[in-house]
Enzyme design. Sequence first.
Site, mmCIF file in Angstrom:
data_model
loop_
_atom_site.group_PDB
_atom_site.id
_atom_site.type_symbol
_atom_site.label_atom_id
_atom_site.label_comp_id
_atom_site.label_asym_id
_atom_site.label_seq_id
_atom_site.Cartn_x
_atom_site.Cartn_y
_atom_site.Cartn_z
ATOM 1 N N CYS A 119 26.187 25.124 27.637
ATOM 2 C CA CYS A 119 27.194 24.296 28.514
ATOM 3 C C CYS A 119 27.543 23.069 28.006
ATOM 4 O O CYS A 119 28.654 22.431 28.650
ATOM 5 C CB CYS A 119 26.876 24.400 29.984
ATOM 6 S SG CYS A 119 26.576 26.296 30.323
ATOM 7 N N HIS A 261 31.583 19.815 33.759
ATOM 8 C CA HIS A 261 31.084 21.154 33.541
ATOM 9 C C HIS A 261 31.138 21.728 34.704
ATOM 10 O O HIS A 261 30.672 21.550 35.707
ATOM 11 C CB HIS A 261 29.762 21.267 32.772
ATOM 12 C CG HIS A 261 29.223 22.638 32.512
ATOM 13 N ND1 HIS A 261 30.100 23.530 32.133
ATOM 14 C CD2 HIS A 261 28.039 23.147 33.070
ATOM 15 C CE1 HIS A 261 29.551 24.799 32.387
ATOM 16 N NE2 HIS A 261 28.338 24.566 32.873
ATOM 17 N N ASN A 291 31.717 29.739 35.782
ATOM 18 C CA ASN A 291 31.073 29.103 34.789
ATOM 19 C C ASN A 291 31.646 29.618 33.434
ATOM 20 O O ASN A 291 30.810 30.703 32.999
ATOM 21 C CB ASN A 291 29.747 28.916 35.146
ATOM 22 C CG ASN A 291 28.991 27.909 34.271
ATOM 23 O OD1 ASN A 291 29.552 27.671 32.808
ATOM 24 N ND2 ASN A 291 27.762 27.801 34.349
HETATM 25 O O1 UT7 Z 1 25.828 26.123 33.101
HETATM 26 C C1 UT7 Z 1 24.560 25.990 33.348
HETATM 27 C C2 UT7 Z 1 24.143 25.067 34.359
HETATM 28 N N1 UT7 Z 1 23.949 26.019 35.486
HETATM 29 C C3 UT7 Z 1 23.984 25.581 36.645
HETATM 30 O O2 UT7 Z 1 24.384 24.415 36.927
HETATM 31 C C4 UT7 Z 1 23.567 26.538 37.849
HETATM 32 C C5 UT7 Z 1 22.684 25.632 38.919
HETATM 33 N N2 UT7 Z 1 22.079 26.280 39.882
HETATM 34 C C6 UT7 Z 1 23.058 26.848 40.831
HETATM 35 O O3 UT7 Z 1 24.237 26.564 40.733
HETATM 36 C C7 UT7 Z 1 22.193 27.364 42.208
HETATM 37 O O4 UT7 Z 1 21.093 27.023 41.985
HETATM 38 C C8 UT7 Z 1 22.639 28.856 42.229
HETATM 39 C C9 UT7 Z 1 24.181 29.038 42.732
HETATM 40 C C10 UT7 Z 1 22.518 29.481 40.897
HETATM 41 C C11 UT7 Z 1 21.825 29.492 43.273
HETATM 42 O O5 UT7 Z 1 22.193 28.747 44.659
HETATM 43 P P1 UT7 Z 1 20.934 28.439 45.503
HETATM 44 O O6 UT7 Z 1 21.498 27.603 46.661
HETATM 45 O O7 UT7 Z 1 20.170 27.566 44.675
HETATM 46 O O8 UT7 Z 1 20.439 29.445 45.991
HETATM 47 P P2 UT7 Z 1 18.764 30.342 45.663
HETATM 48 O O9 UT7 Z 1 18.666 30.753 44.324
HETATM 49 O O10 UT7 Z 1 17.701 29.241 46.293
HETATM 50 O O11 UT7 Z 1 18.740 31.337 46.756
HETATM 51 C C12 UT7 Z 1 18.846 31.286 48.090
HETATM 52 C C13 UT7 Z 1 18.829 32.720 48.678
HETATM 53 C C14 UT7 Z 1 17.687 33.630 48.218
HETATM 54 O O12 UT7 Z 1 17.374 34.427 49.026
HETATM 55 P P3 UT7 Z 1 16.191 34.179 50.094
HETATM 56 O O13 UT7 Z 1 14.973 34.037 49.003
HETATM 57 O O14 UT7 Z 1 16.262 32.810 50.608
HETATM 58 O O15 UT7 Z 1 15.920 35.377 50.944
HETATM 59 C C15 UT7 Z 1 18.555 34.449 46.927
HETATM 60 O O16 UT7 Z 1 17.790 35.826 46.707
HETATM 61 O O17 UT7 Z 1 20.052 33.468 48.189
HETATM 62 C C16 UT7 Z 1 19.767 34.564 47.469
HETATM 63 N N3 UT7 Z 1 20.650 34.923 46.606
HETATM 64 C C17 UT7 Z 1 21.933 35.648 46.936
HETATM 65 N N4 UT7 Z 1 22.413 36.254 47.812
HETATM 66 C C18 UT7 Z 1 23.523 36.958 47.907
HETATM 67 C C19 UT7 Z 1 20.611 34.670 45.184
HETATM 68 N N5 UT7 Z 1 21.981 35.012 44.587
HETATM 69 C C20 UT7 Z 1 22.648 35.766 45.724
HETATM 70 C C21 UT7 Z 1 23.916 36.292 45.485
HETATM 71 N N6 UT7 Z 1 24.326 37.151 46.523
HETATM 72 N N7 UT7 Z 1 24.442 36.307 44.476
#
Ligand code: UT7
Length: 338
Positions: A119, A261, A291
């Site tokens: 990225c 980005h 993205n």
């Molecule tokens: O381009 C490369 C650079 N990449 C990035 O910059 C990505 C950076 N990271 C992020 O943008 C975020 O970490 C994400 C968008 C990937 C995830 O967001 P988050 O707020 O960090 O969520 P999380 O991974 O902590 O997940 C929270 C909850 C989890 O459930 P529990 O464990 O709290 O029950 C996940 O299982 O959300 C759940 N979850 C979802 N729920 C519905 C994870 N993905 C999804 C989904 N739909 N797609």
Amino acid sequence: MIRNSQWDLGISFVGCGSAMPHKVITNDQLGQRVDTNDEWIKSRTGIGERRVIGENESLIELATEAAFDAIKMADWDVKTIDLIILATSTPEDLFGSAPKIQSNLGASNAVAFDLTAACSGFLFALVTASQYLGSGAMKRAVVIGADQLSKWVDWDDRKTCVLFGDGAGAVAIESSENESGLVGYDLKSDGSKGGCLNLSQSNIFLDLVQGVTHQKGEYLPIQMEGKEVYKFAVKEVPIILGELLDKYQINSECIDWLLLHQANQRILDAVASRFSIPSEKVLSNLRHYGNTSAATIPLMLDEAVRDQRIKSGDLIACSGFGAGLSWGAALFYWHGPH
Ligand code: UT7
């Protein structure tokens, strides 16, 4: 350490272009495949839909179209182009896809090669091209960011599949004795954290001859520790941008546009708030494209130039970040066609 960009010549940004696949996949459509929903995706990422390259399209075609638009805006004869760099992690040919784009464009005097930095790829390629132009070795370059992560996403992994899309963007830059569009830049890598985001090879070995195996050329789907990458981005992007602003004694109030980005709206907002940049100056098209990896920055730039939000002379604070881990920042003035 901030690298010095004191070259003999300045770099002028004179054209941009972009091209997107036709097929749109909405959040609701993804919700039919994995356990997710529009509300979660929009509130956690800002993404509403993404584009995916279909059967009658190709990454090289999109990249060619984006480059062509940038060249047209710059009003260049293609034969005057010296350099084409394609930033991509998803080439159609691992030996390089840039030469095919060079041939499609008819830019027969240009040397063309691929550059991979995920990225951050577009920013790394922009800075690489700038070295050739600033030193006087070359005069005109097209820098393309294009990716087709839809090929490598696990479409059954809701943690990653909702984030990514395909697309291409490009800029046309040239050396200039009078103007210096590129004020400064910095690039960084930290391979020790590389395990947070990978598109790595599978470790399958096959028998070759008696007693000798060979590795099969095959890759695993994208794997990401989202939270770790998020923390890295909101920590490192303000640091690298802040150091650049300090070095060039530019007050954040002088920034016309924050062009990051496009990974997550929450990252854009967090970085903007660190510099007290109002939301009207934060460029975002995550809602429509998600993205698109190396494509996000030139794609966003092109959109904002063509709808006349970005005007000639505007100062843009730009940062790319992602797998590697890698990240970088650049301060540049958009010039536009002469
Ligand atoms: O381009 C490369 C650079 N990449 C990035 O910059 C990505 C950076 N990271 C992020 O943008 C975020 O970490 C994400 C968008 C990937 C995830 O967001 P988050 O707020 O960090 O969520 P999380 O991974 O902590 O997940 C929270 C909850 C989890 O459930 P529990 O464990 O709290 O029950 C996940 O299982 O959300 C759940 N979850 C979802 N729920 C519905 C994870 N993905 C999804 C989904 N739909 N797609």
